[in-house]
Design a protein around this motif. Structure first.
Motif, PDB file in Angstrom:
ATOM      1  N   PHE A 174       0.860  -1.178   0.000  1.00 40.22           N
ATOM      2  CA  PHE A 174       0.000   0.000   0.000  1.00 40.22           C
ATOM      3  C   PHE A 174       0.903   1.238   0.000  1.00 40.22           C
ATOM      4  CE2 PHE A 174      -2.641  -3.346   1.637  1.00 40.22           C
ATOM      5  CZ  PHE A 174      -3.929  -3.052   1.225  1.00 40.22           C
ATOM      6  N   ARG A 175       0.865   1.988  -1.090  1.00 36.64           N
ATOM      7  CA  ARG A 175       1.755   3.143  -1.257  1.00 36.64           C
ATOM      8  C   ARG A 175       0.930   4.428  -1.249  1.00 36.64           C
ATOM      9  NH1 ARG A 175       3.277   5.517  -5.920  1.00 36.64           N
ATOM     10  NH2 ARG A 175       2.319   3.832  -7.116  1.00 36.64           N
ATOM     11  N   TYR A 176       1.317   5.380  -0.370  1.00 30.72           N
ATOM     12  CA  TYR A 176       0.560   6.625  -0.228  1.00 30.72           C
ATOM     13  C   TYR A 176       1.419   7.646   0.510  1.00 30.72           C
ATOM     14  CZ  TYR A 176      -0.033   4.525   4.383  1.00 30.72           C
ATOM     15  OH  TYR A 176       0.207   3.934   5.605  1.00 30.72           O
ATOM     16  N   LYS A 180      -1.321  11.119   5.171  1.00 31.24           N
ATOM     17  CA  LYS A 180      -2.546  11.436   4.429  1.00 31.24           C
ATOM     18  C   LYS A 180      -3.547  10.285   4.478  1.00 31.24           C
ATOM     19  CE  LYS A 180      -4.027  13.440   0.023  1.00 31.24           C
ATOM     20  NZ  LYS A 180      -3.580  13.911  -1.313  1.00 31.24           N
ATOM     21  N   HIS A 181      -3.046   9.051   4.503  1.00 31.31           N
ATOM     22  CA  HIS A 181      -3.896   7.865   4.573  1.00 31.31           C
ATOM     23  C   HIS A 181      -3.288   6.884   5.570  1.00 31.31           C
ATOM     24  CE1 HIS A 181      -5.875   9.465   1.055  1.00 31.31           C
ATOM     25  NE2 HIS A 181      -4.783   9.351   0.322  1.00 31.31           N
ATOM     26  N   ASN A 182      -3.927   5.732   5.730  1.00 32.90           N
ATOM     27  CA  ASN A 182      -3.370   4.629   6.502  1.00 32.90           C
ATOM     28  C   ASN A 182      -4.021   3.338   6.022  1.00 32.90           C
ATOM     29  OD1 ASN A 182      -5.910   4.505   7.778  1.00 32.90           O
ATOM     30  ND2 ASN A 182      -5.229   5.711   9.530  1.00 32.90           N
ATOM     31  N   VAL A 183      -3.678   2.233   6.657  1.00 35.89           N
ATOM     32  CA  VAL A 183      -4.221   0.933   6.249  1.00 35.89           C
ATOM     33  C   VAL A 183      -4.588   0.139   7.498  1.00 35.89           C
ATOM     34  CG1 VAL A 183      -3.824  -1.216   4.986  1.00 35.89           C
ATOM     35  CG2 VAL A 183      -2.737   0.903   4.204  1.00 35.89           C
ATOM     36  N   SER A 198      -9.040   0.341  16.465  1.00 29.98           N
ATOM     37  CA  SER A 198      -8.193   1.171  17.319  1.00 29.98           C
ATOM     38  C   SER A 198      -7.010   1.705  16.516  1.00 29.98           C
ATOM     39  CB  SER A 198      -7.698   0.345  18.507  1.00 29.98           C
ATOM     40  OG  SER A 198      -6.746   1.058  19.255  1.00 29.98           O
ATOM     41  N   SER A 199      -6.626   2.948  16.787  1.00 33.00           N
ATOM     42  CA  SER A 199      -5.579   3.602  15.993  1.00 33.00           C
ATOM     43  C   SER A 199      -4.238   2.885  16.078  1.00 33.00           C
ATOM     44  CB  SER A 199      -5.411   5.054  16.441  1.00 33.00           C
ATOM     45  OG  SER A 199      -5.035   5.115  17.805  1.00 33.00           O
ATOM     46  N   ASN A 200      -3.987   2.155  17.185  1.00 31.23           N
ATOM     47  CA  ASN A 200      -2.693   1.467  17.285  1.00 31.23           C
ATOM     48  C   ASN A 200      -2.598   0.256  16.364  1.00 31.23           C
ATOM     49  OD1 ASN A 200      -4.266  -0.420  18.605  1.00 31.23           O
ATOM     50  ND2 ASN A 200      -3.340  -0.120  20.616  1.00 31.23           N
ATOM     51  N   GLU A 201      -3.693  -0.083  15.683  1.00 28.55           N
ATOM     52  CA  GLU A 201      -3.659  -1.170  14.710  1.00 28.55           C
ATOM     53  C   GLU A 201      -3.372  -0.673  13.296  1.00 28.55           C
ATOM     54  OE1 GLU A 201      -7.120  -3.667  14.913  1.00 28.55           O
ATOM     55  OE2 GLU A 201      -7.297  -3.439  17.090  1.00 28.55           O
ATOM     56  N   ALA A 202      -3.272   0.640  13.132  1.00 26.23           N
ATOM     57  CA  ALA A 202      -3.088   1.213  11.795  1.00 26.23           C
ATOM     58  C   ALA A 202      -1.663   1.023  11.299  1.00 26.23           C
ATOM     59  CB  ALA A 202      -3.432   2.694  11.811  1.00 26.23           C
ATOM     60  N   ARG A 203      -1.539   0.816  10.014  1.00 25.28           N
ATOM     61  CA  ARG A 203      -0.246   0.877   9.331  1.00 25.28           C
ATOM     62  C   ARG A 203      -0.143   2.270   8.724  1.00 25.28           C
ATOM     63  NH1 ARG A 203      -2.072  -4.425   8.676  1.00 25.28           N
ATOM     64  NH2 ARG A 203      -0.492  -6.022   9.106  1.00 25.28           N
ATOM     65  N   TRP A 219      -9.682  -8.303   4.109  1.00 26.48           N
ATOM     66  CA  TRP A 219     -10.325  -7.007   3.928  1.00 26.48           C
ATOM     67  C   TRP A 219      -9.404  -5.907   4.448  1.00 26.48           C
ATOM     68  CZ3 TRP A 219     -12.676 -11.268   6.170  1.00 26.48           C
ATOM     69  CH2 TRP A 219     -13.779 -11.822   5.502  1.00 26.48           C
ATOM     70  N   TYR A 220      -9.328  -4.806   3.702  1.00 23.22           N
ATOM     71  CA  TYR A 220      -8.475  -3.680   4.079  1.00 23.22           C
ATOM     72  C   TYR A 220      -9.233  -2.375   3.836  1.00 23.22           C
ATOM     73  CZ  TYR A 220      -5.107  -7.432   3.554  1.00 23.22           C
ATOM     74  OH  TYR A 220      -4.468  -8.633   3.656  1.00 23.22           O
ATOM     75  N   ILE A 221      -9.043  -1.417   4.740  1.00 25.14           N
ATOM     76  CA  ILE A 221      -9.692  -0.115   4.597  1.00 25.14           C
ATOM     77  C   ILE A 221      -8.724   0.986   5.013  1.00 25.14           C
ATOM     78  CG2 ILE A 221     -11.991  -1.070   5.062  1.00 25.14           C
ATOM     79  CD1 ILE A 221     -11.842   0.180   7.863  1.00 25.14           C
TER      80      ILE A 221
END
Length: 262
Positions: A174-176, A180-183, A198-203, A219-221
């Motif tokens: 995932f390139r960004y 600006k974004h996360n995964v 939870s935010s600590n799970e974000a990439r 699934w990814y968002i």
């Protein structure tokens, strides 16, 4: 005799090249946090084995940080080398070409002294592995999500995934722009409802590489604002890796013997 000598040298070179390509690892410095302030990089390095041929990847917002390769004294005192020696791309890949101690710092402002942006590692020589008796399985594919568009708004990721075969061992990248974004990796319900974990799970590194380690639905968002509702969501199905198919043994026709004559 000379021919045999050169044959042996050539064989050794091939084995050495094979060993390097098979065993080399890529370490994202700081993992999903990347190269940033207020992160304990020595704790990150503890327990990791760095070997000649491995690569370090420093990920950060270009212009916000940089990377210098320094010696032990400069590392301890956070002395900044000349600017022309800085790595500044935001995705700096350093191949660990020789064994020994290696030191890296950020040269922006007081990031080294006060922000903890310094890393020390010890690189080990590469040991020669035994030559495998059969060919190793092929390495997985790397899918850059969205191809040249990357992970962004107003893009149809299900259309992008259609027709692609995702296999255990493949990787999603995932390139960004970082920040600006996360995964997030989520389940089917969270995917449908765009429920943000939870935010600590974000990439959040800006170049998040996810290995598809198990078969099944994934699934990814994006969890920033309403980005998920605006289309930043991806569903794929990962299939098991098929076993090697070895060719059947050669067929030998049995000769039919004539009956003996009496």
């Amino acid at each position: 005799m000379a021919t045999n000598k050169w044959s042996i040298i050539f064989l050794i070179a091939i084995v050495a090249a094979l060993a390097t390509s098979v065993s080399a690892k890529v370490f994202i410095v700081g993992d999903h946090k990347g190269w940033t302030l207020n992160f304990d990089y020595q704790a990150w390095a503890n327990g990791k084995k760095f070997v000649v041929g491995d690569k370090l990847v420093f990920q950060y917002a270009a212009g916000k940080h940089n990377v210098f390769r320094v010696n032990g004294t400069v590392f301890q005192q956070c002395m900044i080398p000349p600017a022309i020696e800085a790595l500044t791309s935001g995705y700096d890949v350093i191949t660990l070409a020789t064994p020994g101690r290696k030191w890296y710092i950020c040269g922006v402002g007081k990031h080294c002294e006060l922000g903890g942006m310094k890393l020390f590692i010890n690189v080990l020589p590469q040991s020669m592995p035994p030559v495998p008796s059969v060919s190793p399985p092929p390495s997985g594919k790397v899918f850059v999500v969205g191809d040249d568009k990357g992970w962004t708004l107003n893009f149809d990721y299900q259309a992008w995934a259609t027709g692609k075969e995702f296999v255990v061992g493949d990787r999603l990248a995932f390139r960004y722009p970082m920040g600006k974004h996360n995964v997030f990796g989520v389940n089917g319900t969270s995917f449908q409802q765009c429920t943000i974990p939870s935010s600590n799970e974000a990439r959040t590194s800006g170049y998040d590489v996810i290995t598809l380690a198990t078969p099944g639905r994934k699934w990814y968002i994006c969890g920033v604002g309403k980005h998920c509702e605006m289309g930043m969501k991806l569903f794929i199905n990962v299939v098991p890796q098929s076993a090697y198919a070895y060719p059947p043994p050669p067929y030998h026709r049995t000769r039919k013997l004539a009956p003996p004559k009496f």
